[in-house]
Design a protein around this motif. Structure first.
Motif, PDB file in Angstrom:
ATOM      1  N   LEU A  84     131.965  70.794 -51.891  1.00  0.00           N
ATOM      2  CA  LEU A  84     131.141  71.271 -53.007  1.00  0.00           C
ATOM      3  C   LEU A  84     129.704  70.855 -52.758  1.00  0.00           C
ATOM      4  O   LEU A  84     129.444  69.691 -52.438  1.00  0.00           O
ATOM      5  CB  LEU A  84     131.576  70.641 -54.332  1.00  0.00           C
ATOM      6  N   LYS A  85     128.782  71.779 -52.914  1.00  0.00           N
ATOM      7  CA  LYS A  85     127.361  71.436 -52.917  1.00  0.00           C
ATOM      8  C   LYS A  85     126.921  71.553 -54.371  1.00  0.00           C
ATOM      9  O   LYS A  85     127.095  72.607 -54.987  1.00  0.00           O
ATOM     10  CB  LYS A  85     126.564  72.359 -52.007  1.00  0.00           C
ATOM     11  N   VAL A  86     126.402  70.456 -54.907  1.00  0.00           N
ATOM     12  CA  VAL A  86     126.149  70.372 -56.345  1.00  0.00           C
ATOM     13  C   VAL A  86     124.744  69.885 -56.664  1.00  0.00           C
ATOM     14  O   VAL A  86     124.087  69.258 -55.840  1.00  0.00           O
ATOM     15  CB  VAL A  86     127.164  69.410 -57.026  1.00  0.00           C
ATOM     16  N   ASN A  87     124.327  70.165 -57.889  1.00  0.00           N
ATOM     17  CA  ASN A  87     123.195  69.487 -58.502  1.00  0.00           C
ATOM     18  C   ASN A  87     123.808  68.402 -59.376  1.00  0.00           C
ATOM     19  O   ASN A  87     124.553  68.710 -60.317  1.00  0.00           O
ATOM     20  CB  ASN A  87     122.346  70.439 -59.344  1.00  0.00           C
ATOM     21  N   GLN A  88     123.536  67.155 -59.041  1.00  0.00           N
ATOM     22  CA  GLN A  88     124.096  66.008 -59.749  1.00  0.00           C
ATOM     23  C   GLN A  88     123.220  65.687 -60.951  1.00  0.00           C
ATOM     24  O   GLN A  88     122.079  65.274 -60.800  1.00  0.00           O
ATOM     25  CB  GLN A  88     124.188  64.803 -58.808  1.00  0.00           C
ATOM     26  N   LYS A  89     123.745  65.885 -62.142  1.00  0.00           N
ATOM     27  CA  LYS A  89     123.004  65.571 -63.366  1.00  0.00           C
ATOM     28  C   LYS A  89     122.940  64.054 -63.552  1.00  0.00           C
ATOM     29  O   LYS A  89     123.914  63.351 -63.299  1.00  0.00           O
ATOM     30  CB  LYS A  89     123.670  66.209 -64.587  1.00  0.00           C
ATOM     31  N   GLY A  90     121.797  63.554 -63.976  1.00  0.00           N
ATOM     32  CA  GLY A  90     121.629  62.139 -64.233  1.00  0.00           C
ATOM     33  C   GLY A  90     121.436  61.293 -62.990  1.00  0.00           C
ATOM     34  O   GLY A  90     121.183  60.099 -63.090  1.00  0.00           O
ATOM     35  N   GLY A  91     121.575  61.891 -61.806  1.00  0.00           N
ATOM     36  CA  GLY A  91     121.344  61.151 -60.568  1.00  0.00           C
ATOM     37  C   GLY A  91     122.401  60.125 -60.222  1.00  0.00           C
ATOM     38  O   GLY A  91     122.230  59.335 -59.300  1.00  0.00           O
ATOM     39  N   ILE A  92     123.516  60.104 -60.970  1.00  0.00           N
ATOM     40  CA  ILE A  92     124.572  59.112 -60.752  1.00  0.00           C
ATOM     41  C   ILE A  92     125.887  59.843 -60.514  1.00  0.00           C
ATOM     42  O   ILE A  92     126.378  60.544 -61.395  1.00  0.00           O
ATOM     43  CB  ILE A  92     124.708  58.154 -61.948  1.00  0.00           C
ATOM     44  N   ALA A  93     126.454  59.671 -59.312  1.00  0.00           N
ATOM     45  CA  ALA A  93     127.745  60.283 -59.006  1.00  0.00           C
ATOM     46  C   ALA A  93     128.881  59.268 -59.047  1.00  0.00           C
ATOM     47  O   ALA A  93     130.031  59.630 -59.245  1.00  0.00           O
ATOM     48  CB  ALA A  93     127.710  60.941 -57.626  1.00  0.00           C
TER      49      ALA A  93
END
Length: 126
Positions: A84-93
């Motif tokens: 998956l290539k994603v935009n990570q919301k909040g910068g925390i995975a």
């Protein structure tokens, strides 16, 4: 035939998923999906995984607010791994409060933490 019908799930009905930041190409995390999680991820364009420890669907960000918006989905040549290539919301995975789960680096035969906690997990999950 639906895209998820070609995926080679293992004997437990799961497929490994590597999640990568769309902009930076950094690997954020690795998790698992069952067929339902993959179907929901394709349909909603939000990452949904399967928690092996809780034995249930895990909607990434449902507790933390750190959702993953899916930009692209790939599979490998054997169709037994999903990327998956994603935009990570909040910068925390990572559940540890870091940007990514891969923060332990082997350095001189010792594990070294190379990433700081962005937000204390107690503040994220209570």
């Amino acid at each position: 035939m639906k895209p998820q019908d070609t995926i080679q799930f293992d004997e437990k009905g799961l497929v490994p998923v590597i999640t990568q930041d769309y902009s930076s190409n950094e690997i954020l995390m690795m998790a698992w999906m069952n067929k339902e999680a993959l179907e929901l991820s394709i349909k909603t364009k939000k990452a949904v995984y399967f928690s092996r420890s809780r034995k249930k669907l895990w909607f990434k960000g449902e507790e933390s607010g750190n959702y993953q918006d899916i930009i692209e989905i790939f599979t490998d040549c054997d169709q037994d791994v999903v990327l998956l290539k994603v935009n990570q919301k909040g910068g925390i995975a990572c559940h540890t409060g870091r940007a990514k789960c891969f923060f332990n680096k082997l350095d001189d035969n010792k594990w070294k933490i190379i990433s700081n906690v962005i937000k204390d997990p107690k503040d994220i999950y209570g």
